[in-house]
Write a protein that holds these residues in place. Structure first.
Motif, PDB file in Angstrom:
ATOM      1  N   GLY A  50      50.427  14.869  54.740  1.00 43.25           N
ATOM      2  CA  GLY A  50      50.837  14.547  56.103  1.00 43.25           C
ATOM      3  C   GLY A  50      52.314  14.293  56.263  1.00 43.25           C
ATOM      4  N   ASN A  51      53.017  14.072  55.170  1.00 47.11           N
ATOM      5  CA  ASN A  51      54.453  13.824  55.230  1.00 47.11           C
ATOM      6  C   ASN A  51      55.293  15.050  54.869  1.00 47.11           C
ATOM      7  OD1 ASN A  51      54.309  11.039  55.980  1.00 47.11           O
ATOM      8  ND2 ASN A  51      53.658  10.580  53.883  1.00 47.11           N
ATOM      9  N   GLY A  52      54.638  16.201  54.701  1.00 49.01           N
ATOM     10  CA  GLY A  52      55.388  17.428  54.450  1.00 49.01           C
ATOM     11  C   GLY A  52      55.079  18.062  53.105  1.00 49.01           C
ATOM     12  N   VAL A  53      55.875  19.053  52.740  1.00 49.54           N
ATOM     13  CA  VAL A  53      55.688  19.782  51.488  1.00 49.54           C
ATOM     14  C   VAL A  53      56.058  18.883  50.315  1.00 49.54           C
ATOM     15  CG1 VAL A  53      56.428  21.762  50.119  1.00 49.54           C
ATOM     16  CG2 VAL A  53      56.137  22.006  52.593  1.00 49.54           C
ATOM     17  N   ILE A  54      55.180  18.863  49.306  1.00 47.89           N
ATOM     18  CA  ILE A  54      55.464  18.033  48.130  1.00 47.89           C
ATOM     19  C   ILE A  54      55.637  18.875  46.868  1.00 47.89           C
ATOM     20  CG2 ILE A  54      54.221  16.072  49.099  1.00 47.89           C
ATOM     21  CD1 ILE A  54      51.953  16.669  47.150  1.00 47.89           C
ATOM     22  N   GLY A  55      55.351  20.170  46.946  1.00 48.84           N
ATOM     23  CA  GLY A  55      55.526  20.998  45.758  1.00 48.84           C
ATOM     24  C   GLY A  55      54.860  22.347  45.876  1.00 48.84           C
ATOM     25  N   HIS A  56      54.807  23.048  44.752  1.00 48.93           N
ATOM     26  CA  HIS A  56      54.228  24.386  44.694  1.00 48.93           C
ATOM     27  C   HIS A  56      53.366  24.513  43.446  1.00 48.93           C
ATOM     28  CE1 HIS A  56      57.568  24.896  47.503  1.00 48.93           C
ATOM     29  NE2 HIS A  56      56.863  25.892  48.004  1.00 48.93           N
ATOM     30  N   ALA A  57      52.495  25.499  43.458  1.00 51.10           N
ATOM     31  CA  ALA A  57      51.590  25.711  42.335  1.00 51.10           C
ATOM     32  C   ALA A  57      51.408  27.203  42.087  1.00 51.10           C
ATOM     33  CB  ALA A  57      50.244  25.054  42.604  1.00 51.10           C
ATOM     34  N   VAL A  58      51.003  27.506  40.868  1.00 53.82           N
ATOM     35  CA  VAL A  58      50.747  28.885  40.449  1.00 53.82           C
ATOM     36  C   VAL A  58      49.453  28.900  39.651  1.00 53.82           C
ATOM     37  CG1 VAL A  58      51.538  30.819  39.039  1.00 53.82           C
ATOM     38  CG2 VAL A  58      53.184  29.499  40.354  1.00 53.82           C
ATOM     39  N   LYS A  59      48.625  29.917  39.897  1.00 54.45           N
ATOM     40  CA  LYS A  59      47.467  30.195  39.055  1.00 54.45           C
ATOM     41  C   LYS A  59      47.593  31.630  38.562  1.00 54.45           C
ATOM     42  CE  LYS A  59      43.992  27.155  41.201  1.00 54.45           C
ATOM     43  NZ  LYS A  59      42.596  27.086  41.708  1.00 54.45           N
ATOM     44  N   GLN A  60      47.449  31.820  37.267  1.00 51.74           N
ATOM     45  CA  GLN A  60      47.502  33.160  36.698  1.00 51.74           C
ATOM     46  C   GLN A  60      46.160  33.505  36.085  1.00 51.74           C
ATOM     47  OE1 GLN A  60      51.051  32.699  34.177  1.00 51.74           O
ATOM     48  NE2 GLN A  60      52.157  33.977  35.640  1.00 51.74           N
ATOM     49  N   MET A  61      45.697  34.721  36.374  1.00 51.92           N
ATOM     50  CA  MET A  61      44.402  35.183  35.903  1.00 51.92           C
ATOM     51  C   MET A  61      44.559  36.436  35.058  1.00 51.92           C
ATOM     52  SD  MET A  61      41.921  34.723  39.225  1.00 51.92           S
ATOM     53  CE  MET A  61      40.478  34.508  38.172  1.00 51.92           C
ATOM     54  N   VAL A  62      43.526  36.715  34.269  1.00 47.37           N
ATOM     55  CA  VAL A  62      43.433  37.953  33.501  1.00 47.37           C
ATOM     56  C   VAL A  62      42.165  38.680  33.939  1.00 47.37           C
ATOM     57  CG1 VAL A  62      43.076  38.949  31.216  1.00 47.37           C
ATOM     58  CG2 VAL A  62      44.677  37.053  31.518  1.00 47.37           C
ATOM     59  N   VAL A  63      42.313  39.962  34.239  1.00 47.98           N
ATOM     60  CA  VAL A  63      41.174  40.832  34.534  1.00 47.98           C
ATOM     61  C   VAL A  63      41.129  41.880  33.429  1.00 47.98           C
ATOM     62  CG1 VAL A  63      40.069  42.347  36.215  1.00 47.98           C
ATOM     63  CG2 VAL A  63      41.547  40.478  37.006  1.00 47.98           C
ATOM     64  N   SER A  64      40.043  41.924  32.665  1.00 47.53           N
ATOM     65  CA  SER A  64      39.956  42.834  31.526  1.00 47.53           C
ATOM     66  C   SER A  64      38.943  43.942  31.768  1.00 47.53           C
ATOM     67  CB  SER A  64      39.573  42.058  30.263  1.00 47.53           C
ATOM     68  OG  SER A  64      40.581  41.153  29.901  1.00 47.53           O
ATOM     69  N   GLY A  65      38.992  44.954  30.899  1.00 48.12           N
ATOM     70  CA  GLY A  65      38.065  46.074  30.989  1.00 48.12           C
ATOM     71  C   GLY A  65      38.310  46.943  32.202  1.00 48.12           C
ATOM     72  N   LEU A  66      39.571  47.200  32.494  1.00 50.73           N
ATOM     73  CA  LEU A  66      39.899  47.946  33.709  1.00 50.73           C
ATOM     74  C   LEU A  66      39.415  49.393  33.651  1.00 50.73           C
ATOM     75  CD1 LEU A  66      43.538  46.801  34.562  1.00 50.73           C
ATOM     76  CD2 LEU A  66      41.373  45.893  35.412  1.00 50.73           C
ATOM     77  N   ARG A  67      39.092  49.897  34.817  1.00 51.23           N
ATOM     78  CA  ARG A  67      38.726  51.300  35.029  1.00 51.23           C
ATOM     79  C   ARG A  67      39.238  51.713  36.398  1.00 51.23           C
ATOM     80  NH1 ARG A  67      32.387  51.350  34.867  1.00 51.23           N
ATOM     81  NH2 ARG A  67      32.888  50.495  32.809  1.00 51.23           N
ATOM     82  N   ASP A  68      39.123  52.989  36.728  1.00 48.86           N
ATOM     83  CA  ASP A  68      39.587  53.451  38.035  1.00 48.86           C
ATOM     84  C   ASP A  68      38.802  52.766  39.142  1.00 48.86           C
ATOM     85  OD1 ASP A  68      41.421  55.148  36.866  1.00 48.86           O
ATOM     86  OD2 ASP A  68      40.120  56.914  36.973  1.00 48.86           O
ATOM     87  N   TYR A  69      39.487  52.484  40.218  1.00 44.40           N
ATOM     88  CA  TYR A  69      38.848  51.792  41.347  1.00 44.40           C
ATOM     89  C   TYR A  69      37.787  52.689  41.983  1.00 44.40           C
ATOM     90  CZ  TYR A  69      38.385  48.773  45.442  1.00 44.40           C
ATOM     91  OH  TYR A  69      37.899  47.941  46.410  1.00 44.40           O
ATOM     92  N   ASP A  70      36.624  52.111  42.220  1.00 41.82           N
ATOM     93  CA  ASP A  70      35.502  52.799  42.855  1.00 41.82           C
ATOM     94  C   ASP A  70      35.056  51.926  44.028  1.00 41.82           C
ATOM     95  OD1 ASP A  70      32.893  53.621  43.628  1.00 41.82           O
ATOM     96  OD2 ASP A  70      32.507  54.454  41.636  1.00 41.82           O
ATOM     97  N   ALA A  71      35.404  52.358  45.238  1.00 34.89           N
ATOM     98  CA  ALA A  71      35.139  51.526  46.418  1.00 34.89           C
ATOM     99  C   ALA A  71      33.653  51.228  46.577  1.00 34.89           C
ATOM    100  CB  ALA A  71      35.679  52.214  47.664  1.00 34.89           C
TER     101      ALA A  71
END
Length: 241
Positions: A204-225
């Motif tokens: 309520g008093n404003g911005v206090i900081g920032h955050a980051v989340k990093q993920m791993v996606v494995s076993g990639l293949r061509d995108y199939d909608a």
């Protein structure tokens, strides 16, 4: 939209066992935290999943609850933690430390620099707001990145896990803390994609900081909608069950 504290008010003690400086998480506990607190329905967090792993969000929550907040606070995950694996939480760690099992295998490496005094209620509010963003990760934020890059995971054996989490805070939060998603990016490296989600933290008093989340996606293949649409439909059904 800003993610505020999740509706559940269940204490963290419901989601782990503890004996002194040793903590461990049962499959039902880890699965319950993922679904009820983080809103994360990743099949890897099903209690009966053959490859079940303890949610990174729960490890983050336990570390914050144990050691408090800091101006710079980062966790790097070093492997998939199986259910009922006892971990040693050092009682008097330095600026950098690790959480490991009885065989000294490290599962989390932590940087905890410049501690910020805060009360337990404020810490729990930030935990719930921060981990609550995981409920927006798939399909809402991740799928457009995959489609744009033209890749996807194996729909039969999806492997999408957190690699690291970090917070930079100017001050401790109030009880009305919220976490707002910002930009995101995806980088393809062979059969693996590294994904980064950025967030703004405010109260309520404003911005206090920032955050980051990093993920791993494995076993990639061509995108199939069509295949991805089926994955999303099944995931949404899990969400609503």
């Amino acid at each position: 939209m800003s993610a505020t504290a999740a509706p559940t008010t269940e204490p963290l003690s419901r989601f782990h066992h503890q004996d002194g400086d040793w903590l461990w998480v049962g499959a039902d506990q880890g699965s319950g935290f993922a679904k009820r607190v983080a809103g994360d329905h990743n099949p890897l967090h099903d209690a009966d999943a053959p490859r079940f792993c303890v949610p990174g969000d729960l490890l983050f929550a336990l570390v914050v609850h144990r050691y408090g907040l800091a101006q710079h606070f980062a966790l790097s995950f070093r492997g998939m933690l199986r259910a009922d694996t006892p971990l040693h939480f050092p009682p008097r760690p330095g600026r950098e430390f690790a959480i490991a099992d009885n065989d000294q295998r490290e599962y989390v490496h932590i940087t905890h620099d410049a501690p910020l005094p805060s009360d337990e209620a404020a810490r729990l509010a930030l935990i719930r707001a921060y981990v609550g963003c995981s409920g927006e990760t798939f399909p809402d934020r991740l799928c457009p990145l995959l489609a744009e890059a033209g890749v996807m995971f194996n729909p039969q054996r999806p492997f999408v896990v957190y690699d690291s989490m970090a917070l930079d805070l100017e001050r401790a939060p109030g009880m009305d803390v919220g976490v707002t998603p910002l930009d995101a990016s995806l980088t393809v490296n062979g059969k693996r994609a590294d994904v980064q989600f950025n967030y703004r933290i405010e109260d309520g008093n404003g911005v206090i900081g920032h955050a980051v989340k990093q993920m791993v996606v494995s076993g990639l293949r061509d995108y199939d909608a069509e295949a991805m649409d089926a994955v999303i439909e099944a995931y949404q059904a899990r969400r609503g069950s």
